[in-house]
Design a protein around this motif. Structure first.
Motif, short mmCIF file in Angstrom:
data_model
loop_
_atom_site.label_atom_id
_atom_site.label_comp_id
_atom_site.label_asym_id
_atom_site.label_seq_id
_atom_site.Cartn_x
_atom_site.Cartn_y
_atom_site.Cartn_z
N VAL A 1 8.84 46.76 35.58
CA VAL A 1 9.23 45.35 35.55
C VAL A 1 8.04 44.48 35.12
O VAL A 1 6.90 44.75 35.47
N ARG A 2 8.35 43.46 34.30
CA ARG A 2 7.34 42.45 33.97
C ARG A 2 7.61 41.22 34.81
O ARG A 2 8.72 40.67 34.76
N ILE A 3 6.63 40.79 35.55
CA ILE A 3 6.80 39.62 36.42
C ILE A 3 5.94 38.48 35.88
O ILE A 3 4.72 38.61 35.76
N LEU A 4 6.60 37.39 35.50
CA LEU A 4 5.91 36.24 34.91
C LEU A 4 6.03 35.02 35.82
O LEU A 4 7.14 34.62 36.17
N ALA A 5 4.89 34.47 36.21
CA ALA A 5 4.89 33.19 36.92
C ALA A 5 4.81 32.09 35.87
O ALA A 5 3.95 32.13 34.99
N ASN B 1 1.51 32.42 46.02
CA ASN B 1 2.43 33.55 46.19
C ASN B 1 2.97 34.03 44.84
O ASN B 1 3.08 35.23 44.60
N ALA B 2 3.30 33.08 43.98
CA ALA B 2 3.80 33.45 42.64
C ALA B 2 2.72 34.19 41.86
O ALA B 2 2.97 35.22 41.24
N LEU B 3 1.50 33.65 41.88
CA LEU B 3 0.41 34.25 41.10
C LEU B 3 0.01 35.61 41.67
O LEU B 3 -0.46 36.49 40.94
N THR B 4 0.20 35.80 42.95
CA THR B 4 -0.13 37.07 43.57
C THR B 4 0.92 38.13 43.26
O THR B 4 0.61 39.32 43.15
N ALA B 5 2.17 37.67 43.06
CA ALA B 5 3.27 38.61 42.79
C ALA B 5 3.35 39.00 41.32
O ALA B 5 3.91 40.04 40.98
N ALA B 6 2.84 38.15 40.43
CA ALA B 6 3.03 38.32 38.99
C ALA B 6 1.93 39.16 38.36
O ALA B 6 0.87 39.36 38.95
N GLN B 7 2.22 39.67 37.15
CA GLN B 7 1.14 40.22 36.32
C GLN B 7 0.71 39.19 35.27
O GLN B 7 -0.40 39.19 34.80
N GLU B 8 1.66 38.34 34.92
CA GLU B 8 1.43 37.41 33.81
C GLU B 8 1.69 35.97 34.25
O GLU B 8 2.56 35.72 35.08
N VAL B 9 0.96 35.06 33.62
CA VAL B 9 1.27 33.64 33.78
C VAL B 9 1.71 33.11 32.43
O VAL B 9 1.07 33.38 31.40
#
Ligand code: ADP
Ligand code: MG
Length: 257
Positions: free
Chosen positions: A5-9, A139-147
């Motif tokens: 999965v790619r997680i983007l904040a 929390n978002a930045l900690t969960a994501a790989q990308e911004v």
């Protein structure tokens, strides 16, 4: 085998730069490409939720319960009107979370932990951040790989970005070594003004190939679509705004490293 999965904040501590609009339309566009996509609404305004057709006055469970009460995230997930696109909605309950999180164990990693449970269910997760750099955004930045940073084509577009980048660096050093700014999206481009072109040129000079080629124009249809509870890419798929978002989404998908 499916890719991880790619997680983007989607973050920018300025309000009104197009974060929520970009979450709604990029996520919908990618779902329309046949991928499974989850939107996590982390803004107490709940605009990403309502923009995707969720009635936030009638939520049994929201992202607040996930973050504060250890409610399993899959119990808060709702289907949107777009096939393959799901939402963890937010409402005003979340307004207290910035303060309620402070004394909690693992206060910065609660969303990351929650998302680990569903990581294999989705190809993409988009997290809509509130206009601040508090614990919800952390929390978002900690969960994501990308911004993904939307930048409004206006005076002072780059003002405040240094602060966001510093925070990203801090999270990168202390909480999440995978985190990086992968994507800059120029939003609310007005082709009649010289200013918009100047801002895009300046942003490209600063951020190089992180800046998507697609630029999102300022259009009436984009402004109107939230009142229909539908992404513009569904409401008016042939319009300029929808076409720009579809192109941006394709670039995001192609950018998979
Ligand atoms: P943020 O989430 O950063 O606060 P929003 O996505 O909510 O920003 O956008 C702020 C306002 O501008 C909203 O009313 C939205 O509908 C409108 N808007 C966003 N992008 C566009 C666009 N490209 N054209 C016209 N209106 C837009
Ligand atoms: Mg928003």
């Amino acid at each position: 085998m499916s890719s991880p999965v790619r997680i983007l904040a989607v973050a920018n501590q300025k309000g009104g730069v197009g974060k929520t609009t970009s979450v709604v339309n990029l996520s919908a566009s990618i779902a329309l490409l046949g991928r499974r996509v989850l939107v996590v609404d982390l803004d107490p305004q709940g605009n990403a939720s309502t923009g995707l057709g969720i009635d936030i006055r009638a939520l049994e469970r929201s992202v607040y319960d996930v973050l504060l009460h250890d409610t399993p995230i899959e119990d808060a997930v709702q289907a949107s009107a777009v096939k393959g696109l799901f939402v963890v909605p937010a409402n005003l309950d979340l307004a207290g979370a910035e303060i309620e999180l402070v004394p909690m164990m693992g206060r910065e990693t609660r969303l990351r932990k929650a998302l680990e449970r569903v990581a294999t269910d989705y190809d993409y997760v988009f997290i809509d951040c509130p206009p601040s750099l508090g614990l919800l955004t952390v929390n978002a930045l900690t969960a994501a790989q990308e911004v993904l940073v939307p930048v409004q084509c206006e005076y002072y577009a780059l003002e405040g970005l240094a602060q966001l980048l510093r925070n990203i660096e801090l999270v990168n050093t202390n909480l999440n070594p995978h985190l990086h700014v992968s994507t800059i999206l120029c939003q609310m481009y007005d082709s009649r003004t010289r200013l918009s072109a100047d801002v895009v040129a300046e942003v490209r000079e600063h951020f190089g190939d992180k800046v998507l080629n697609a630029v999102i124009p300022r259009t009436v249809k984009i402004a109107e679509s939230p009142s229909h509870g539908m992404p513009v890419v569904v409401l008016d798929p042939n319009g300029a705004g929808a076409q720009a978002y579809a192109a941006a989404a394709q670039e995001v998908v192609n950018g998979r490293a």
